[in-house]
Design a protein around this motif. Structure first.
Motif, PDB file in Angstrom:
ATOM      1  N   ASP A  59       1.006  -1.306  -0.044  1.00  0.00           N
ATOM      2  CA  ASP A  59      -0.080   0.030  -0.113  1.00  0.00           C
ATOM      3  C   ASP A  59       0.905   1.350   0.083  1.00  0.00           C
ATOM      4  N   ILE A  60       1.919   1.183   0.918  1.00  0.00           N
ATOM      5  CA  ILE A  60       2.824   2.594   0.943  1.00  0.00           C
ATOM      6  C   ILE A  60       3.442   2.706  -0.413  1.00  0.00           C
ATOM      7  N   GLN A  61       3.889   1.437  -0.921  1.00  0.00           N
ATOM      8  CA  GLN A  61       4.758   1.797  -2.338  1.00  0.00           C
ATOM      9  C   GLN A  61       3.542   2.438  -3.594  1.00  0.00           C
ATOM     10  N   LEU A  62       2.678   1.789  -3.746  1.00  0.00           N
ATOM     11  CA  LEU A  62       1.868   2.164  -4.722  1.00  0.00           C
ATOM     12  C   LEU A  62       1.337   3.674  -4.323  1.00  0.00           C
ATOM     13  N   THR A  63       0.936   4.027  -3.103  1.00  0.00           N
ATOM     14  CA  THR A  63       0.435   5.365  -2.539  1.00  0.00           C
ATOM     15  C   THR A  63       1.408   6.272  -2.973  1.00  0.00           C
ATOM     16  N   LEU A  64       2.700   6.223  -2.553  1.00  0.00           N
ATOM     17  CA  LEU A  64       3.916   7.121  -2.833  1.00  0.00           C
ATOM     18  C   LEU A  64       3.939   7.063  -4.304  1.00  0.00           C
ATOM     19  N   ALA A  65       3.804   6.211  -5.119  1.00  0.00           N
ATOM     20  CA  ALA A  65       4.090   6.119  -6.541  1.00  0.00           C
ATOM     21  C   ALA A  65       3.094   7.042  -7.114  1.00  0.00           C
ATOM     22  N   THR A  66       1.765   6.951  -6.764  1.00  0.00           N
ATOM     23  CA  THR A  66       0.690   7.709  -7.308  1.00  0.00           C
ATOM     24  C   THR A  66       0.856   8.944  -7.030  1.00  0.00           C
ATOM     25  N   GLU A  67       1.164   9.394  -5.652  1.00  0.00           N
ATOM     26  CA  GLU A  67       1.344  10.941  -5.372  1.00  0.00           C
ATOM     27  C   GLU A  67       2.223  11.359  -6.075  1.00  0.00           C
ATOM     28  N   GLU A  68       3.405  10.863  -6.340  1.00  0.00           N
ATOM     29  CA  GLU A  68       4.656  11.220  -7.129  1.00  0.00           C
ATOM     30  C   GLU A  68       4.281  11.567  -8.444  1.00  0.00           C
ATOM     31  N   PHE A  69       3.580  10.650  -9.189  1.00  0.00           N
ATOM     32  CA  PHE A  69       3.373  10.860 -10.561  1.00  0.00           C
ATOM     33  C   PHE A  69       2.291  12.176 -10.834  1.00  0.00           C
ATOM     34  N   SER A  70       1.433  12.194  -9.700  1.00  0.00           N
ATOM     35  CA  SER A  70       0.560  13.335  -9.858  1.00  0.00           C
ATOM     36  C   SER A  70       1.179  14.421  -9.883  1.00  0.00           C
ATOM     37  N   GLU A  85      14.572   9.846 -11.468  1.00  0.00           N
ATOM     38  CA  GLU A  85      14.835  10.137  -9.904  1.00  0.00           C
ATOM     39  C   GLU A  85      13.813   9.212  -9.162  1.00  0.00           C
ATOM     40  N   PHE A  86      12.460   9.476  -9.514  1.00  0.00           N
ATOM     41  CA  PHE A  86      11.636   8.409  -8.884  1.00  0.00           C
ATOM     42  C   PHE A  86      11.547   7.166  -8.678  1.00  0.00           C
ATOM     43  N   LEU A  87      12.349   6.561  -9.792  1.00  0.00           N
ATOM     44  CA  LEU A  87      12.647   4.963  -9.800  1.00  0.00           C
ATOM     45  C   LEU A  87      13.695   4.961  -8.510  1.00  0.00           C
ATOM     46  N   MET A  88      14.722   5.630  -8.669  1.00  0.00           N
ATOM     47  CA  MET A  88      15.822   5.653  -7.775  1.00  0.00           C
ATOM     48  C   MET A  88      15.375   5.685  -6.224  1.00  0.00           C
ATOM     49  N   ASP A  89      14.306   6.644  -6.236  1.00  0.00           N
ATOM     50  CA  ASP A  89      13.861   6.903  -4.820  1.00  0.00           C
ATOM     51  C   ASP A  89      12.987   5.821  -4.353  1.00  0.00           C
ATOM     52  N   MET A  90      12.268   5.067  -5.328  1.00  0.00           N
ATOM     53  CA  MET A  90      11.480   3.878  -5.034  1.00  0.00           C
ATOM     54  C   MET A  90      12.328   2.809  -4.565  1.00  0.00           C
ATOM     55  N   CYS A  91      13.665   2.727  -5.092  1.00  0.00           N
ATOM     56  CA  CYS A  91      14.497   1.527  -4.836  1.00  0.00           C
ATOM     57  C   CYS A  91      15.121   1.799  -3.402  1.00  0.00           C
ATOM     58  N   ARG A  92      15.351   3.061  -3.137  1.00  0.00           N
ATOM     59  CA  ARG A  92      15.905   3.377  -1.859  1.00  0.00           C
ATOM     60  C   ARG A  92      14.872   3.048  -0.748  1.00  0.00           C
ATOM     61  N   ARG A  93      13.582   3.091  -1.036  1.00  0.00           N
ATOM     62  CA  ARG A  93      12.469   2.665  -0.211  1.00  0.00           C
ATOM     63  C   ARG A  93      12.334   1.235   0.195  1.00  0.00           C
ATOM     64  N   LEU A  94      12.831   0.486  -0.880  1.00  0.00           N
ATOM     65  CA  LEU A  94      12.426  -0.999  -0.842  1.00  0.00           C
ATOM     66  C   LEU A  94      13.722  -1.455   0.362  1.00  0.00           C
ATOM     67  N   PRO A  95      13.314  -2.833   0.857  1.00  0.00           N
ATOM     68  CA  PRO A  95      14.283  -3.579   1.768  1.00  0.00           C
ATOM     69  C   PRO A  95      15.626  -3.564   0.730  1.00  0.00           C
ATOM     70  N   ALA A  96      16.809  -3.380   1.438  1.00  0.00           N
ATOM     71  CA  ALA A  96      18.192  -3.739   0.694  1.00  0.00           C
ATOM     72  C   ALA A  96      18.376  -5.338   0.448  1.00  0.00           C
ATOM     73  N   GLU A  97      17.746  -6.178   1.261  1.00  0.00           N
ATOM     74  CA  GLU A  97      18.198  -7.543   1.370  1.00  0.00           C
ATOM     75  C   GLU A  97      17.297  -8.265   0.125  1.00  0.00           C
ATOM     76  N   ARG A  98      18.082  -9.153  -0.792  1.00  0.00           N
ATOM     77  CA  ARG A  98      17.420  -9.905  -1.846  1.00  0.00           C
ATOM     78  C   ARG A  98      16.495 -10.845  -1.337  1.00  0.00           C
ATOM     79  N   THR A  99      16.937 -11.299  -0.290  1.00  0.00           N
ATOM     80  CA  THR A  99      16.023 -12.388   0.166  1.00  0.00           C
ATOM     81  C   THR A  99      14.834 -11.796   0.913  1.00  0.00           C
ATOM     82  N   LEU A 100      14.718 -10.671   1.424  1.00  0.00           N
ATOM     83  CA  LEU A 100      13.427 -10.196   1.868  1.00  0.00           C
ATOM     84  C   LEU A 100      12.883  -9.696   0.813  1.00  0.00           C
TER      85      LEU A 100
END
Length: 192
Positions: A59-70, A85-100
């Protein structure tokens, strides 16, 4: 405040609390108990809105994405650098561990409710992304030869594909590098 407004405010409070705790402690170390304590709600209240911690993250990811694109729609300058830049910001918000990340993907795929939620929430996001693509097309940044909704669909598929590929231990060690390299090719493919 009426009942619907109160429900919306409670949901937003839970999301904001989760987001703050994910940022402070990391996604994997944050518990539902911590989220409910921080939000000041009972555990049962959490489960009235979300079945799992993964659902909150989705929910957080999709909400942030929708707000940013608007916001991008009203930007007067070039749009593509902002999308990068938005894509890179979304990457930074994701967990850094591949297994997660892989566990999040598996949880979504194995949970019919989460899978349906992702499908439902992806539709307004893709519509918003399509509008951004259309705006970039009208500014000459993206080829008009491909319909905006097709480019938006391909962008979402590319993003999801990168996450899956990277989470399986393939590609660059850093998700942000993998995302940047792949989308560089993607953007070159849609440049007029």
């Amino acid at each position: 405040m009426n009942r619907e407004e109160k429900k919306k405010a409670t949901r937003e409070n839970i999301i904001q609390s989760a987001l703050k705790l994910f940022a402070e402690h990391g996604y994997s170390k944050t518990t539902i108990d911590q989220i409910t304590t921080h939000a000041g709600v009972a555990k049962g209240t959490f489960f009235n809105y979300f079945d799992t911690k993964e659902e909150v993250l989705c929910d957080i990811q999709l909400t942030l994405a929708t707000e940013e694109f608007s916001v991008l729609l009203n930007h007067p300058g070039p749009i593509i650098p902002l999308v990068r830049e938005f894509l890179m910001d979304m990457c930074r918000r994701l967990p850094a561990e591949r297994t997660l990340v892989l566990a999040l993907i598996q949880t979504t795929l194995n949970n019919p409710k989460l899978l349906e939620l992702e499908k439902t929430k992806n539709n307004p996001f893709k519509q918003m992304l399509s509008e951004v693509v259309s705006a970039a097309q009208s500014r000459g940044e993206i080829t008009p030869a491909i319909p905006a909704h097709i480019i938006a669909e391909m962008a979402v598929q590319t993003y999801d594909g990168i996450l899956l590929y990277w989470s399986k231990g393939l590609g660059d060690d850093k998700l942000s590098n993998q995302m940047a390299m792949t989308f560089e090719l993607f953007f070159k493919g849609i440049t007029p």
